[in-house]
Design an enzyme around this catalytic site. Sequence first.
Site, PDB file in Angstrom:
ATOM      1  N   HIS A  23       0.968  -1.321   0.066  1.00 38.02           N
ATOM      2  CA  HIS A  23      -0.124  -0.057  -0.147  1.00 38.02           C
ATOM      3  C   HIS A  23       0.843   1.210   0.169  1.00 38.02           C
ATOM      4  O   HIS A  23       0.554   2.097   0.811  1.00 38.02           O
ATOM      5  CB  HIS A  23      -1.041   0.082   1.184  1.00 38.02           C
ATOM      6  CG  HIS A  23      -2.184  -0.946   1.092  1.00 38.02           C
ATOM      7  ND1 HIS A  23      -2.727  -1.462   2.166  1.00 38.02           N
ATOM      8  CD2 HIS A  23      -2.539  -1.587   0.264  1.00 38.02           C
ATOM      9  CE1 HIS A  23      -3.409  -2.408   1.966  1.00 38.02           C
ATOM     10  NE2 HIS A  23      -3.646  -2.358   0.635  1.00 38.02           N
ATOM     11  N   HIS A  79     -10.939 -10.076  -6.058  1.00 43.91           N
ATOM     12  CA  HIS A  79     -10.974  -8.641  -5.557  1.00 43.91           C
ATOM     13  C   HIS A  79     -10.118  -7.848  -6.586  1.00 43.91           C
ATOM     14  O   HIS A  79      -9.285  -8.246  -7.164  1.00 43.91           O
ATOM     15  CB  HIS A  79     -10.078  -8.785  -4.263  1.00 43.91           C
ATOM     16  CG  HIS A  79      -9.827  -7.650  -3.501  1.00 43.91           C
ATOM     17  ND1 HIS A  79     -10.406  -6.566  -3.644  1.00 43.91           N
ATOM     18  CD2 HIS A  79      -8.534  -7.345  -2.626  1.00 43.91           C
ATOM     19  CE1 HIS A  79      -9.885  -5.621  -2.829  1.00 43.91           C
ATOM     20  NE2 HIS A  79      -8.715  -6.275  -2.329  1.00 43.91           N
ATOM     21  N   ASP A  83      -2.751  -5.471  -6.371  1.00 38.70           N
ATOM     22  CA  ASP A  83      -1.894  -6.677  -5.999  1.00 38.70           C
ATOM     23  C   ASP A  83      -2.569  -7.835  -6.582  1.00 38.70           C
ATOM     24  O   ASP A  83      -1.783  -8.938  -6.732  1.00 38.70           O
ATOM     25  CB  ASP A  83      -1.360  -6.720  -4.421  1.00 38.70           C
ATOM     26  CG  ASP A  83      -2.776  -6.726  -3.712  1.00 38.70           C
ATOM     27  OD1 ASP A  83      -3.837  -6.033  -4.022  1.00 38.70           O
ATOM     28  OD2 ASP A  83      -2.942  -7.367  -2.634  1.00 38.70           O
ATOM     29  N   ASP A 164      -8.063 -11.833   0.220  1.00 40.12           N
ATOM     30  CA  ASP A 164      -7.083 -11.280   1.342  1.00 40.12           C
ATOM     31  C   ASP A 164      -7.332 -11.961   2.637  1.00 40.12           C
ATOM     32  O   ASP A 164      -6.584 -11.971   3.429  1.00 40.12           O
ATOM     33  CB  ASP A 164      -7.326  -9.744   1.393  1.00 40.12           C
ATOM     34  CG  ASP A 164      -6.744  -9.053   0.145  1.00 40.12           C
ATOM     35  OD1 ASP A 164      -5.734  -9.352  -0.224  1.00 40.12           O
ATOM     36  OD2 ASP A 164      -7.435  -7.875   0.036  1.00 40.12           O
ATOM     37  N   TYR A 192      -1.271  -8.542  10.153  1.00 42.93           N
ATOM     38  CA  TYR A 192      -2.102  -8.161   8.834  1.00 42.93           C
ATOM     39  C   TYR A 192      -3.695  -7.970   9.588  1.00 42.93           C
ATOM     40  O   TYR A 192      -4.210  -7.238   8.892  1.00 42.93           O
ATOM     41  CB  TYR A 192      -2.109  -9.719   8.077  1.00 42.93           C
ATOM     42  CG  TYR A 192      -2.801  -9.575   6.907  1.00 42.93           C
ATOM     43  CD1 TYR A 192      -2.098  -9.481   5.615  1.00 42.93           C
ATOM     44  CD2 TYR A 192      -4.167  -9.921   6.614  1.00 42.93           C
ATOM     45  CE1 TYR A 192      -2.721  -9.481   4.534  1.00 42.93           C
ATOM     46  CE2 TYR A 192      -4.801 -10.233   5.568  1.00 42.93           C
ATOM     47  CZ  TYR A 192      -3.951 -10.068   4.319  1.00 42.93           C
ATOM     48  OH  TYR A 192      -4.687 -10.082   3.338  1.00 42.93           O
ATOM     49  N   HIS A 225      -2.400 -14.103  -0.338  1.00 39.63           N
ATOM     50  CA  HIS A 225      -1.204 -13.577   0.550  1.00 39.63           C
ATOM     51  C   HIS A 225      -0.578 -14.741   1.512  1.00 39.63           C
ATOM     52  O   HIS A 225      -1.410 -14.947   2.369  1.00 39.63           O
ATOM     53  CB  HIS A 225      -1.300 -12.298   1.227  1.00 39.63           C
ATOM     54  CG  HIS A 225      -1.705 -11.196   0.341  1.00 39.63           C
ATOM     55  ND1 HIS A 225      -0.962 -10.590  -0.672  1.00 39.63           N
ATOM     56  CD2 HIS A 225      -2.816 -10.236   0.344  1.00 39.63           C
ATOM     57  CE1 HIS A 225      -1.633  -9.600  -1.376  1.00 39.63           C
ATOM     58  NE2 HIS A 225      -2.587  -9.354  -0.651  1.00 39.63           N
TER      59      HIS A 225
END
Length: 396
Positions: A23, A79, A83, A164, A192, A225
């Site tokens: 980000h 999404h 990324d 995510d 996270y 991730h």
Amino acid sequence: MSKKITDKVTWVGKVDWELKGFHGHEYSTDKGSSYNSYLIRDKKTVLIDTVWQPYDKEFVARLKQEINLDEIDYIIANHGEIDHSGALPELMREIPNTPIYCTKNGAKILKGHYHQDWNFVTVKTGDTLDIGESKLVFVEAPMLHWPDSMFTYMTGENILFSNDAFGQHYATESLYNDVVDQSELFVEATKYYANILTPFSALVIKKIEEVLSFNLPVDLICTSHGVIWKDNPTQIIHQYLKWADNYQENQITIIYDTMWNSTRKMAEAIAKGIMEADPNVTIKLCNSAIEDKNDLITEIFKSKAILLGSPTVNGGYLYSIGGLLEMAKGLKFKNKKAAAFGSYGWGGEVVKQLSEKLTECGFSVVNEGHRSLWVPDEQELDNCVEYGKQFVEATR
Ligand code: FEO
């Protein structure tokens, strides 16, 4: 390099060992990250998500080694954030008519990012896509953490592609949760959640309860991730339920910034008082000017109470404290107590300002705080020790 997960599913993502900021520079990624993309080969061939844009050419080139791109029947975009969608333009140049399955918000976001009128097929919770022996079931997960976020569940293989959710910014070649360093994994998973998902905790609980109510067997949680949860995969779901429920440990964190060490001396004396009043509480002292901001947020996330300290400078507090408070405001922490302290030479309005700001950020401020004039002497340090004891009593 692709990695086979099951007979039908292959990981085709990118592990980014060099990533140090995410980000932009909003999120520190000391352990790198990965952008997990998955290729499903049933009677139909499906690609779930892509990778971050800097790796778009590498991604498409490696995908070509795995499969003739024309054989891809469907793309699922769980999404739209860059990324996961960043390689779509490169991919869609090769297979421009391939349908992209996403939520209605997903189509808007992808159009907003890439300004292309791709063949979007919008789906809602409960919609399914037959791909042969398996079906893909879509579950919208709005605001976890963007309006378009969704999960895709694959029947037969019992895989939840959660995007995510349940992820970590954690580079690993090992792929699965049970073959990585467990302490690193949970540090990164906690960081996270604390830094990304905290403001959405009420939605996290609601969405998990909804997914659990489907009684779907889950053998693998394939995140976008970090690791794939394979060993006891639902452990991370239950951990999310704990984290989402106003999580706190028996920890008090003292965060301060300091110019000539007076506020640091206060912090250390307050810590002494806390320890004397409650030897069982975990106490952490962090200088916000030199500690990583996302690690500080994680410490706040774990704390039942925090003390925030700054000297008064130009009628206000130091910038590292200001930045941290702005982050905390957005994250909407709940059920946490707090108070302020700081040294001053004249004015000394910061403790009041910090108390007001902490209240604005959702903390329950337990007292008026504590100020020390100039450099605290032995008597004043004793006062700080006493203040630490009082803080423990106020936070019991
Ligand atoms: Fe990993 Fe919201 O993007």
